[in-house]
Enzyme design. Sequence first.
Site, PDB file in Angstrom:
ATOM      1  N   GLU A   1      -3.136  12.472  -4.059  1.00 43.77           N
ATOM      2  CA  GLU A   1      -4.086  13.208  -4.682  1.00 43.77           C
ATOM      3  C   GLU A   1      -3.640  14.910  -4.624  1.00 43.77           C
ATOM      4  OE1 GLU A   1      -8.520  11.640  -3.986  1.00 43.77           O
ATOM      5  OE2 GLU A   1      -8.140  13.695  -3.341  1.00 43.77           O
ATOM      6  N   LEU A   2      -3.029  15.169  -3.436  1.00 42.84           N
ATOM      7  CA  LEU A   2      -2.544  16.527  -3.317  1.00 42.84           C
ATOM      8  C   LEU A   2      -1.206  16.864  -4.177  1.00 42.84           C
ATOM      9  CD1 LEU A   2      -3.518  17.143   0.599  1.00 42.84           C
ATOM     10  CD2 LEU A   2      -4.507  18.242  -1.509  1.00 42.84           C
TER      11      LEU A   2
END
Length: 336
Positions: free
Chosen positions: A49-50
């Site tokens: 996600e990051l």
Amino acid sequence: MKTFSDAYSSISKFVKDDRLRKSLAFQTLYIGVSPYQGPSLYTMIPMIELFYGVHFIKGGMYTLATALDQLFDELGGKRHYATPVEEIVIENKSTTGIQANGEFIAADAVVCGADFPYAMENLIPDESKRGKYSNKKIANMDYSCSCFLLYLGLDKKYPESTLHSIYFADDFKKNTDDLFENGVLPSDPSFYLYRPSLMDETLAPEEKEGLYVLVPVPELSKYDDWTNVSTQSFRDQIIRLIKERSIFTDIEEHIIMEVCYTPKEFEQKFNAYYGATFGLKPTLAQSNYYRPHNKFDYAERLYFCGSSAHPGAGVPIVMQSAKLAVEELTKDDSTV
Ligand SMILES: Cc1cc2nc3c(=O)[nH]c(=O)nc-3n(C[C@H](O)[C@H](O)[C@H](O)COP(=O)(O)OP(=O)(O)OC[C@H]3O[C@@H](n4cnc5c(N)ncnc54)[C@H](O)[C@@H]3O)c2cc1C
């Protein structure tokens, strides 16, 4: 990727602040496993996600369903809506078709997308045709948590703030223990709010907005007391928390549409075993090779995909599951 540790402990080795630890660890709840118990390899979720971001499908997740539907049409497929499959028919260890509407429909192969444990118990009722997956084994496998959902239509547009918000219980560890160990409805629940029309204005009429509220709750083998009264009381508790902790301080006066899902709805409407919304829990013993295989081991021409099958839950993962099931089918087909 410390497989034998849990997500929270692994993250704690690198991150000191407890708030940051929680904000990285809670994401294992996306696949219905506790960050204090699940294998730490699922810390790859916040990493992805990051590093790579999250993709959004215009129109919301439903667009994926309609796009697949269209593709299926273009390929000459034929669908039968509102026609539950009653049985997967297996004779002499080979799948010959399905039973639906009381009729037998012959098939060269069957791909089952219904929840694997449900399918074992209900669609292959004869236990002798499903190898190790006896009713007893199915009932005793480990299941992911479930969700309590509110879909709210509001006759007011609130000021812009964040698209996604997660509110942690004061004691997050106790909250997850309530879900996975104690089997009680959390007295101080964590919850997630999503405001889809901030991202895509076609998702709500002008000057109105939709709010999606998700609260992790235990699956039905741990807690099943979802009566009208207990559902209403839990709903009221969540609305109270939203008023106290978010920008929606006057939300109750502005709800013009409301749909509520409890684990019972997931069980009854979608045949999710124990209403466990993410299928079999991805413990080490139920991951990778140890998860139900895409190609059935106990009968020819039968394939499984979906959150309880390999590789696991989540829309992209389930799409991979479908792809793997089709690859197995195609491989078998070319060797017949
Ligand atoms: C509240 C919630 C939020 C989520 N958020 C996200 C997210 O943000 N991102 C993400 O990637 N994942 C998310 N997930 C997970 C993701 O939605 C699931 O892992 C995924 O949809 C599972 O797909 P599936 O095909 O296995 O099951 P399903 O989507 O449940 O499909 C199985 C279908 O089989 C049908 N069926 C069952 N029995 C029969 C029968 N006998 N005959 C005919 N049909 C039958 C059911 O009706 C159902 O339509 C979320 C899940 C929940 C519950």
